[in-house]
Design an enzyme around this catalytic site. Sequence first.
Site, PDB file in Angstrom:
ATOM      1  N   LYS A 154       0.846  -1.195   0.000  1.00  0.00           N
ATOM      2  CA  LYS A 154       0.000   0.000   0.000  1.00  0.00           C
ATOM      3  C   LYS A 154       0.880   1.243   0.000  1.00  0.00           C
ATOM      4  CE  LYS A 154      -3.845   1.925   2.761  1.00  0.00           C
ATOM      5  NZ  LYS A 154      -4.714   1.663   3.940  1.00  0.00           N
TER       6      LYS A 154
ATOM      7  N   SER B 220      -9.342   1.539   3.183  1.00  0.00           N
ATOM      8  CA  SER B 220      -8.561   2.370   2.288  1.00  0.00           C
ATOM      9  C   SER B 220      -7.545   1.551   1.492  1.00  0.00           C
ATOM     10  CB  SER B 220      -7.822   3.453   3.087  1.00  0.00           C
ATOM     11  OG  SER B 220      -6.946   2.874   4.047  1.00  0.00           O
TER      12      SER B 220
ATOM     13  N   SER C 143      -9.633  -0.786   7.397  1.00  0.00           N
ATOM     14  CA  SER C 143      -9.074  -0.784   6.049  1.00  0.00           C
ATOM     15  C   SER C 143      -8.341  -2.062   5.675  1.00  0.00           C
ATOM     16  CB  SER C 143      -8.122   0.405   5.887  1.00  0.00           C
ATOM     17  OG  SER C 143      -8.818   1.621   6.053  1.00  0.00           O
TER      18      SER C 143
END
Length: 570
Positions: A79, A153, A177
Amino acid sequence: MSAATPLRLTMSWLKDRYAQGDLSPETIAEEIVRRSTADAEKNIWIAPPSMDRIRPYLERLRSMDPKDAPLWGIPFAVKDNIDVAGLPTTAACSAYAYEPEGHATVVERLVAAGAFPVGKTNLDQFATGLVGTRSPYGETHNALRPELISGGSSSGSAVAVARGQAAFALGTDTAGSGRVPAALNGLYGWKPSVGAWPTKGVVPACASLDCVTAFAHELEDMLLVDAAVRGVDADDAWSKSVPRSPVELPSRLLVPEGPLTFYGPYAAEYEAAWEAAVAKLETLGVPMERVDVELFKQAASILYGGPWVAERWAGLGSFLEANPGAAFPVTEAILRSGASGAYDAASVFTATHRLQAMKLEAKKLLAGGVLAMPTCGGTWTREQVRNDPIATNSLMGLYTNHCNLLDLCAVAVPSGAAAPALPFGITLFACAGGEGLLESVVRRWAQPAPTTLVAVCGLHMRGLPLEKQMREHRARFVREDRTAAKYRMYKLPTTPAKPGLVKTPQGGASLRLEVWEMPLETFGAFVAGIPAPLGIGKVELQDGTEVAGFVCESFAAQGADDITAQGGWR
């Protein structure tokens, strides 16, 4: 896609192919680059896989002995709020981007174990969102249904794994997330205890709550990642030693009592999928309790309705003030709410003290146990989120926001499909350090004991007095069905009255019954408790298949009332 390389990349498959010599890390990297290029319109990546970026890691592998490197040759995605040396960290905001001096601790440990990063994935900007649409790099598409959200996210990380562009991926989790994208894309999502995985080299959302997480197709893959990265980093102020509990079944499985809230265009399908998941949980051989989850709702509500929004502002406020208009509009609005002045120093301590009391209550409730909840209560189309970005995102955290505030560990677990190409998932929660309890439940969930179907036609049906015996023997209801048109039913002169199902060579009818599924390990005890003249034999269903089920010795029909015309016991 290469015919020889499955979409579902797992560590076990890769290790087997490497051992056999019919695949190399170079060839899998090339395939990942090809797949990411083909999926470019899905907005999975910010720094997409390229052989130029990957090659230094592949060269390093040549000097490593696979026997000494548990993750040798395993490709992973990162990420883009987690530092990878040589790549900018953007947190999905180009104006914020910086060049890290080195890897984040978790990345460094994974590379040392033989894994290699393939690229940086898209995310809801500054890890603020649960929908996967809050990024100037584009809305990340759901891996299975592109019109639906991917979840955030950690959107790109989950979709990268689901689309075969990594064997596992790193995400982060503050409010859910690391779990919501797992559920929406049919994956496992591992959220360790707060502090158990170092967060050094991670752009903070709420530094006191943030966790690095992992997405994968298999439990074993997540456990290998946990083993590689878990442990204190002496240079990380938030890192701490959180020993794992032994891998043993919990004393109790807890599920919410009463109806739950479901939302979105598939609310009814999600509710049915949750009910099916609870029925499956009942078969795992762990005592189940229904509990009031108001505590968890209250904790969830204070994440964005309390001073923790100010912690987000404390981390990013100076950048936003210096760079007006640089952030995604809805993201900036949320972050600026932390600077509203609504929370003074006294309110921070008031909320902290209230939360501390909640943590104690949660610790008592979950002592030795595991709580199961839906990971999400529904999903949305990307268009629906665009039209109502705040409310849709808020609902996605309904069953996730409480987790880190209450200092829990969690694992998001795939639980079939709510509808075609619409994955459903549950999340299991335990107290900090309780990952061993979670592992034991997931193992039993993923590899349940062998079962047999059982046809019931009387008091053992749902809502009738002996249904409890089915539940006690860990059976779960499967469906309503009918016998072949070869049976007659008699009301036996017992107390209470019971039906006797007798197969007849002629003059039979098709009668209503229920089909249940029962573990073989409890089936013998169940059969042993059935009194004569009833017993378990083979019952032929209307489609011609035969299943174990209640039958009656023919002599018992003599003098008993023939109730075949009623069509069934009900």
